[in-house]
Design a protein around this motif. Sequence first.
Motif, PDB file in Angstrom:
ATOM      1  N   ASP A 193      43.711  -0.019 117.308  1.00 14.22           N
ATOM      2  CA  ASP A 193      45.043   0.313 117.800  1.00 14.22           C
ATOM      3  C   ASP A 193      45.557   1.608 117.180  1.00 14.22           C
ATOM      4  N   MET A 194      45.088   1.916 115.981  1.00 12.66           N
ATOM      5  CA  MET A 194      45.491   3.134 115.284  1.00 12.66           C
ATOM      6  C   MET A 194      44.630   4.335 115.668  1.00 12.66           C
ATOM      7  N   GLY A 195      43.695   4.112 116.616  1.00 12.46           N
ATOM      8  CA  GLY A 195      42.833   5.209 117.055  1.00 12.46           C
ATOM      9  C   GLY A 195      41.636   5.427 116.155  1.00 12.46           C
ATOM     10  N   LYS A 196      41.339   4.452 115.303  1.00 13.14           N
ATOM     11  CA  LYS A 196      40.197   4.556 114.401  1.00 13.14           C
ATOM     12  C   LYS A 196      39.059   3.664 114.901  1.00 13.14           C
ATOM     13  N   ASP A 197      37.842   4.106 114.658  1.00 13.81           N
ATOM     14  CA  ASP A 197      36.661   3.349 115.061  1.00 13.81           C
ATOM     15  C   ASP A 197      36.280   2.391 113.933  1.00 13.81           C
ATOM     16  N   PRO A 198      36.278   1.066 114.171  1.00 15.23           N
ATOM     17  CA  PRO A 198      35.891   0.113 113.130  1.00 15.23           C
ATOM     18  C   PRO A 198      34.456   0.319 112.642  1.00 15.23           C
ATOM     19  N   GLY A 199      33.683   1.067 113.385  1.00 17.88           N
ATOM     20  CA  GLY A 199      32.317   1.339 112.972  1.00 17.88           C
ATOM     21  C   GLY A 199      32.183   2.560 112.088  1.00 17.88           C
ATOM     22  N   ARG A 200      33.309   3.293 111.855  1.00 14.50           N
ATOM     23  CA  ARG A 200      33.205   4.552 111.109  1.00 14.50           C
ATOM     24  C   ARG A 200      34.383   4.794 110.156  1.00 14.50           C
ATOM     25  N   PHE A 201      35.189   3.828 109.885  1.00 15.72           N
ATOM     26  CA  PHE A 201      36.418   4.053 109.139  1.00 15.72           C
ATOM     27  C   PHE A 201      36.166   4.336 107.652  1.00 15.72           C
ATOM     28  N   THR A 202      37.180   4.911 107.009  1.00 20.71           N
ATOM     29  CA  THR A 202      37.131   5.233 105.589  1.00 20.71           C
ATOM     30  C   THR A 202      37.985   4.245 104.791  1.00 20.71           C
ATOM     31  N   ASP A 203      37.937   4.349 103.471  1.00 22.38           N
ATOM     32  CA  ASP A 203      38.797   3.521 102.621  1.00 22.38           C
ATOM     33  C   ASP A 203      40.269   3.772 102.942  1.00 22.38           C
ATOM     34  N   ASP A 204      40.615   5.019 103.163  1.00 20.95           N
ATOM     35  CA  ASP A 204      42.014   5.348 103.487  1.00 20.95           C
ATOM     36  C   ASP A 204      42.436   4.731 104.816  1.00 20.95           C
ATOM     37  N   ASP A 205      41.528   4.739 105.794  1.00 18.42           N
ATOM     38  CA  ASP A 205      41.817   4.104 107.085  1.00 18.42           C
ATOM     39  C   ASP A 205      42.065   2.608 106.893  1.00 18.42           C
ATOM     40  N   TYR A 206      41.216   1.989 106.097  1.00 22.31           N
ATOM     41  CA  TYR A 206      41.358   0.547 105.842  1.00 22.31           C
ATOM     42  C   TYR A 206      42.704   0.256 105.187  1.00 22.31           C
ATOM     43  N   ASP A 207      43.049   1.035 104.165  1.00 20.73           N
ATOM     44  CA  ASP A 207      44.311   0.820 103.468  1.00 20.73           C
ATOM     45  C   ASP A 207      45.502   1.024 104.402  1.00 20.73           C
ATOM     46  N   ALA A 208      45.401   1.976 105.327  1.00 20.03           N
ATOM     47  CA  ALA A 208      46.480   2.214 106.283  1.00 20.03           C
ATOM     48  C   ALA A 208      46.652   1.016 107.222  1.00 20.03           C
ATOM     49  N   ALA A 209      45.530   0.424 107.624  1.00 22.82           N
ATOM     50  CA  ALA A 209      45.606  -0.755 108.491  1.00 22.82           C
ATOM     51  C   ALA A 209      46.227  -1.934 107.748  1.00 22.82           C
ATOM     52  N   ILE A 210      45.833  -2.125 106.501  1.00 21.41           N
ATOM     53  CA  ILE A 210      46.417  -3.192 105.691  1.00 21.41           C
ATOM     54  C   ILE A 210      47.920  -2.972 105.534  1.00 21.41           C
ATOM     55  N   ALA A 211      48.318  -1.728 105.288  1.00 17.80           N
ATOM     56  CA  ALA A 211      49.734  -1.415 105.133  1.00 17.80           C
ATOM     57  C   ALA A 211      50.516  -1.711 106.413  1.00 17.80           C
ATOM     58  N   ARG A 212      49.900  -1.427 107.535  1.00 20.67           N
ATOM     59  CA  ARG A 212      50.580  -1.680 108.815  1.00 20.67           C
ATOM     60  C   ARG A 212      50.788  -3.179 109.027  1.00 20.67           C
ATOM     61  N   LEU A 213      49.767  -3.956 108.704  1.00 21.79           N
ATOM     62  CA  LEU A 213      49.887  -5.406 108.818  1.00 21.79           C
ATOM     63  C   LEU A 213      50.890  -5.952 107.798  1.00 21.79           C
TER      64      LEU A 213
END
Length: 414
Positions: free
Chosen positions: A240-260
């Motif tokens: 939903d954030m425009g990131k690929d779950p197959g290629r994400f970074t630690d920062d992407d993961y943390d951003a998703a956690i923050a959104r949730l």
Amino acid sequence: MEQYEPDRLSPAQVAAMRRSLRNGRAALSRRSLLRASAGGALVAGGLGALSACGIPPAAQTSGVSSEDHSAKEKTVSFSNWTEYMDVDESEKHHPTLDAFEKRTGITVKYTEDINDNVEFFGKIKPQLAAGQSTGRDLICVTDWLAARLIRFGWVQKLDASNLPTAYANLSQQFRSPDWDPGRAYSYPWTGISTVIAYNKKALDGVEVTSVSDMLDNPRLKGRVGFLSEMRDSVGMTLLDMGKDPGRFTDDDYDAAIARLQKAVDKGQIRRFTGNDYTSDLTKGDLAACLAWAGDVVQLKADSPDVDFLIPDSGYLTSTDNLLVPNKARHKTNAERLIDYYYEPGPAAQLAAYINYVCPVDGVKEELAKIDEDAANNPLILPDKAMAAKSRAFRSLSAKEETAYEEKFAKLTGA
């Protein structure tokens, strides 16, 4: 090549399959068992057990075989999850396995002894680590554990010459996961898709087309559900954030956690669930939630208010996979059984019973002979447009897995 003959299905077998589409027996119980395997159990000790359980510091780089006795010993030992194989009306026989045995003369010792990935790993780990036989020729585990077994060198490379049907009929979307490029060591038993399910009556005119709608629309406050499996909830949020779950970074993961976390803090998310979301959804306590496709097939059949959607951003698909462990005594027989389930007839009969995504191309005509609605259901047989939106959560290192699960457990209060 001999072909499976679907017209030999008895009326009782067909009736049993149709009943399974209505009563939720296969899909709901199967997913209930799976939920513990990649969620809280890992944080509570499962992950530590996987990474510090006597595994040799230098894992082997390829599987270890033993003498193959398939030619002389017409048997194969297959460990699978409960409720993950077609049964007849008496629930005493597995029609597709019976047909395989009759055709090949190979007796299948079929055991439903997998209740949880972590628990099952604990059963077979001592033998695999010691270079000994597990007593099993074929096992079925979820993709993250399959990746780990391959990485440790504890499963055997498959002989492509014994898998011509499987190679030809494997659906494109499942052909090359990052943890087993080209499917050298594994073939999927089923796909497990994560979609958005909703209760039309409970929505009361609110439009939901995306994860953003679930997280941000104040009219849904307290009536949204996410899943207790990290890969599903974070993966769908990343998409939903425009990131690929197959290629994400630690920062992407943390951003998703923050959104949730933001949605949790404001009370938007009612709770994180296993498949117990099904009762909340049908009752209308949940207006919208992340859901597993196998459950949605059942829920739609039982409730006219329940439906699903695929966000434009895509959806997550994981797999349960067939592998041959090291020192298996009957590797060729196991490969013949894998290949058999990639024929359209057996694949269709299995899909009709368990209701999960069928990874086999060319089964629609055979499935329509059993149940036309199932054959036209994109949650069982994704069309090209739906398959194109499928994404997989990338494989994780042991360090990433520990860190990510701990952050997710903190979010969910597990």
